[in-house]
Design a protein around this motif. Structure first.
Motif, PDB file in Angstrom:
ATOM      1  N   TYR A  68      36.050  44.467  43.074  1.00 11.12           N
ATOM      2  CA  TYR A  68      36.061  43.097  42.564  1.00 11.12           C
ATOM      3  C   TYR A  68      36.998  42.226  43.400  1.00 11.12           C
ATOM      4  O   TYR A  68      37.991  42.702  43.955  1.00 11.12           O
ATOM      5  CB  TYR A  68      36.522  43.072  41.108  1.00 11.12           C
ATOM      6  CG  TYR A  68      35.503  43.626  40.127  1.00 11.12           C
ATOM      7  CD1 TYR A  68      34.394  42.877  39.756  1.00 11.12           C
ATOM      8  CD2 TYR A  68      35.673  44.892  39.579  1.00 11.12           C
ATOM      9  CE1 TYR A  68      33.462  43.382  38.863  1.00 11.12           C
ATOM     10  CE2 TYR A  68      34.742  45.408  38.677  1.00 11.12           C
ATOM     11  CZ  TYR A  68      33.640  44.647  38.333  1.00 11.12           C
ATOM     12  OH  TYR A  68      32.715  45.146  37.447  1.00 11.12           O
ATOM     13  N   ARG A  69      36.658  40.930  43.427  1.00 11.14           N
ATOM     14  CA  ARG A  69      37.506  39.919  44.055  1.00 11.14           C
ATOM     15  C   ARG A  69      38.011  38.973  42.967  1.00 11.14           C
ATOM     16  O   ARG A  69      37.217  38.430  42.187  1.00 11.14           O
ATOM     17  CB  ARG A  69      36.726  39.139  45.098  1.00 11.14           C
ATOM     18  CG  ARG A  69      37.550  38.050  45.783  1.00 11.14           C
ATOM     19  CD  ARG A  69      36.695  37.123  46.626  1.00 11.14           C
ATOM     20  NE  ARG A  69      36.094  37.810  47.771  1.00 11.14           N
ATOM     21  CZ  ARG A  69      34.799  38.081  47.856  1.00 11.14           C
ATOM     22  NH1 ARG A  69      33.970  37.758  46.872  1.00 11.14           N
ATOM     23  NH2 ARG A  69      34.307  38.691  48.923  1.00 11.14           N
ATOM     24  N   ARG A  70      39.319  38.789  42.896  1.00 10.95           N
ATOM     25  CA  ARG A  70      39.888  37.862  41.920  1.00 10.95           C
ATOM     26  C   ARG A  70      39.674  36.423  42.383  1.00 10.95           C
ATOM     27  O   ARG A  70      39.893  36.090  43.542  1.00 10.95           O
ATOM     28  CB  ARG A  70      41.385  38.116  41.738  1.00 10.95           C
ATOM     29  CG  ARG A  70      41.733  39.465  41.139  1.00 10.95           C
ATOM     30  CD  ARG A  70      43.230  39.586  40.925  1.00 10.95           C
ATOM     31  NE  ARG A  70      43.612  40.871  40.354  1.00 10.95           N
ATOM     32  CZ  ARG A  70      43.929  41.929  41.079  1.00 10.95           C
ATOM     33  NH1 ARG A  70      43.906  41.847  42.413  1.00 10.95           N
ATOM     34  NH2 ARG A  70      44.273  43.062  40.503  1.00 10.95           N
ATOM     35  N   ASP A  71      39.281  35.585  41.426  1.00 12.67           N
ATOM     36  CA  ASP A  71      39.118  34.161  41.687  1.00 12.67           C
ATOM     37  C   ASP A  71      39.712  33.401  40.508  1.00 12.67           C
ATOM     38  O   ASP A  71      39.007  32.999  39.584  1.00 12.67           O
ATOM     39  CB  ASP A  71      37.645  33.808  41.877  1.00 12.67           C
ATOM     40  CG  ASP A  71      37.441  32.339  42.237  1.00 12.67           C
ATOM     41  OD1 ASP A  71      38.445  31.667  42.562  1.00 12.67           O
ATOM     42  OD2 ASP A  71      36.289  31.866  42.163  1.00 12.67           O
ATOM     43  N   ASP A  73      41.062  33.109  37.070  1.00 13.74           N
ATOM     44  CA  ASP A  73      40.845  33.939  35.888  1.00 13.74           C
ATOM     45  C   ASP A  73      39.505  34.654  35.933  1.00 13.74           C
ATOM     46  O   ASP A  73      39.201  35.462  35.052  1.00 13.74           O
ATOM     47  CB  ASP A  73      40.920  33.082  34.616  1.00 13.74           C
ATOM     48  CG  ASP A  73      42.320  32.525  34.377  1.00 13.74           C
ATOM     49  OD1 ASP A  73      43.277  33.165  34.850  1.00 13.74           O
ATOM     50  OD2 ASP A  73      42.437  31.474  33.733  1.00 13.74           O
ATOM     51  N   ARG A  75      36.381  36.894  38.095  1.00 12.16           N
ATOM     52  CA  ARG A  75      36.255  37.945  39.097  1.00 12.16           C
ATOM     53  C   ARG A  75      34.785  38.088  39.458  1.00 12.16           C
ATOM     54  O   ARG A  75      33.895  37.900  38.619  1.00 12.16           O
ATOM     55  CB  ARG A  75      36.800  39.268  38.583  1.00 12.16           C
ATOM     56  CG  ARG A  75      35.981  39.895  37.449  1.00 12.16           C
ATOM     57  CD  ARG A  75      36.496  41.272  37.113  1.00 12.16           C
ATOM     58  NE  ARG A  75      35.631  41.953  36.144  1.00 12.16           N
ATOM     59  CZ  ARG A  75      35.800  43.195  35.728  1.00 12.16           C
ATOM     60  NH1 ARG A  75      36.823  43.901  36.191  1.00 12.16           N
ATOM     61  NH2 ARG A  75      34.969  43.745  34.865  1.00 12.16           N
ATOM     62  N   GLU A 338      44.121  40.349  46.029  1.00  6.28           N
ATOM     63  CA  GLU A 338      42.823  39.682  45.849  1.00  6.28           C
ATOM     64  C   GLU A 338      41.727  40.632  45.420  1.00  6.28           C
ATOM     65  O   GLU A 338      40.835  40.255  44.651  1.00  6.28           O
ATOM     66  CB  GLU A 338      42.419  38.989  47.156  1.00  6.28           C
ATOM     67  CG  GLU A 338      41.137  38.193  47.066  1.00  6.28           C
ATOM     68  CD  GLU A 338      40.785  37.512  48.381  1.00  6.28           C
ATOM     69  OE1 GLU A 338      39.753  36.811  48.441  1.00  6.28           O
ATOM     70  OE2 GLU A 338      41.555  37.688  49.365  1.00  6.28           O
TER      71      GLU A 338
END
Length: 422
Positions: A68-71, A73, A75, A338
């Motif tokens: 997963y990539r955090r964006d 709040d 993902r 990230e």
């Protein structure tokens, strides 16, 4: 090129049983107190141990593993990252993701460690994971405190080239082998298995005996000839053996009588001891007995909750070990904030249909799940307009009172009408 002074004044093998206190616990010899030499391969001949190891391996391998990539709040799946494709589609040239993950967990279940060589491109991105035999790997502690890996006596490799997952560790560098740690319990189970096999191979087990007295009516009977004994046995078997001859009435002559033979106390104790040994093996791996066919005390009243407990207390620690090892070994330090790996265990934690639907109804009613959130949990495609979150109309801050003449806005009325007419 590595020299000896890179390893704290000499090669300190974190996995070497001859390194002091670790040898006192494990030692090079794995001959059990029962006199049986225990190896991981031989331990697999115990059906309960094989069931535990394969259950954990297949459970871990079947779960979706996503990068997963955090964006903020949110993902999203990082489908464009090389590590995502590596573990999602093809970890190497011959194994499927399921086979690779299963093999790594089997190695951990038997030896407490799994290793894989990380092939990288010129940009240091992982391109393949090549499994390495744990029996041929030596873990060296460097002067910098980091582990170095020496495979079959070759040049030691730094940590960035080896993906290492370990069971609980007593030295911080290598995991303890469950088979070595519990060699006495496993050896006892193997010894009882061999003993039971020898009894059936060499012992005499009869359903019953026909007894013929030596004297009848004061007259001494002559012993039957071998040919006559064979005829009596054949006639008895033909007349009374088999399912179709059950409950027939036998007529015996010459004072003969039939005495059935029941299981001896020794045989009953052997079966009981083997059952206790199987339960002990299940305890080693924290596997609920009913998961490996030990149903003596199983009930159907709470089987759903036992399945959830298996995921939370048995499977989840293994998943966390793999997730964090993947984060450490396959992601660059600059990517740690990230990106992250995560197994999806939602399918294993779901209850029956009625329980799920009741939970979904509450989540939808109170506004923390939308229609499409629920459909995704049920592996269904999204629908148009399904991303709206509801809010109960009677939920207002405590003490709040509408001002005189307050009227709902047209946008709010339109939204309510849309919800009601959906």
């Amino acid at each position: 090129m590595f020299t000896s002074n890179q390893f704290s004044g000499g090669p300190v093998r974190a996995s070497d049983p001859g390194a002091g206190w670790l040898a006192s616990l494990l030692g090079r010899s794995i001959k059990s107190a029962a006199g049986v030499n225990v190896t991981p391969e031989l331990a697999l001949s115990l059906t309960t141990l094989q069931a535990c190891v394969s259950l954990l391996a297949e459970s871990v391998a079947q779960l979706p593993l996503v990068l997963y990539r955090r964006d903020g709040d949110k993902r999203d799946a990082a489908t464009d990252h090389p590590a995502y494709r590596l573990l999602r589609f093809q970890p190497n040239g011959w194994q499927t993701p399921f086979e690779y993950q299963e093999g790594q967990q089997i190695a951990n279940g038997l030896r407490g460690n799994s290793f894989a060589f990380i092939e990288r491109d010129e940009a240091a991105r992982p391109t393949a994971l090549i499994p390495l035999n744990p029996d041929r790997m030596t873990v060296l502690k460097g002067a910098d405190g980091l582990p170095y890996y020496q495979f079959e006596g070759q040049e030691p490799m730094p940590q960035r080239l080896v993906h290492h997952v370990r069971w609980f560790s007593l030295n911080g560098y290598t995991g303890v082998s469950p088979v070595q740690l519990h060699c006495n319990a496993i050896g006892l189970g193997l010894a009882m298995q061999d003993h039971a096999s020898s009894v059936f191979a060499n012992g005499t087990h009869l359903a019953g005996v026909l007894e013929r007295p030596a004297v009848v009516g004061g007259a001494e009977l002559k012993a039957l000839s071998p040919e006559r004994v064979a005829q009596v046995k054949a006639a008895w078997k033909a007349e009374y053996a088999g399912r179709e001859n059950a409950m027939k009435v036998a007529v015996l002559q010459d004072g003969m009588s039939f005495k059935p033979l029941s299981m001896t106390n020794v045989e009953a104790q052997l079966l009981e001891a083997r059952g206790a040994s199987a339960l002990e093996v299940a305890q080693m791996y924290k596997v609920p007995p009913h998961k490996v066919g030990l149903l003596d005390r199983a009930t159907n009243n709470n089987i759903e909750h036992q399945g959830i407990e298996f995921v939370v207390y048995t499977l989840m620690p293994w998943l966390k070990r793999f997730e964090q090892a993947y984060n450490r070994d396959l992601l660059l330090p600059s990517e740690w904030s990230e990106y992250y790996f995560e197994f999806n265990v939602a399918g294993l934690l779901r209850g029956d249909a009625q329980s799920r639907y009741e939970a979904y109804a509450k989540a939808r009613q109170w506004g923390w799940l939308s229609v499409n959130d629920i459909r995704r949990l049920e592996n269904l495609p999204p629908v148009d307009g399904g991303d709206t979150y509801l809010q109960p109309l009677n939920m207002v801050p405590a003490g709040w009172m509408p001002a005189p003449g307050d009227k709902p806005k047209a946008e709010a009325l339109a939204e309510v009408e849309q919800i009601l007419n959906r």
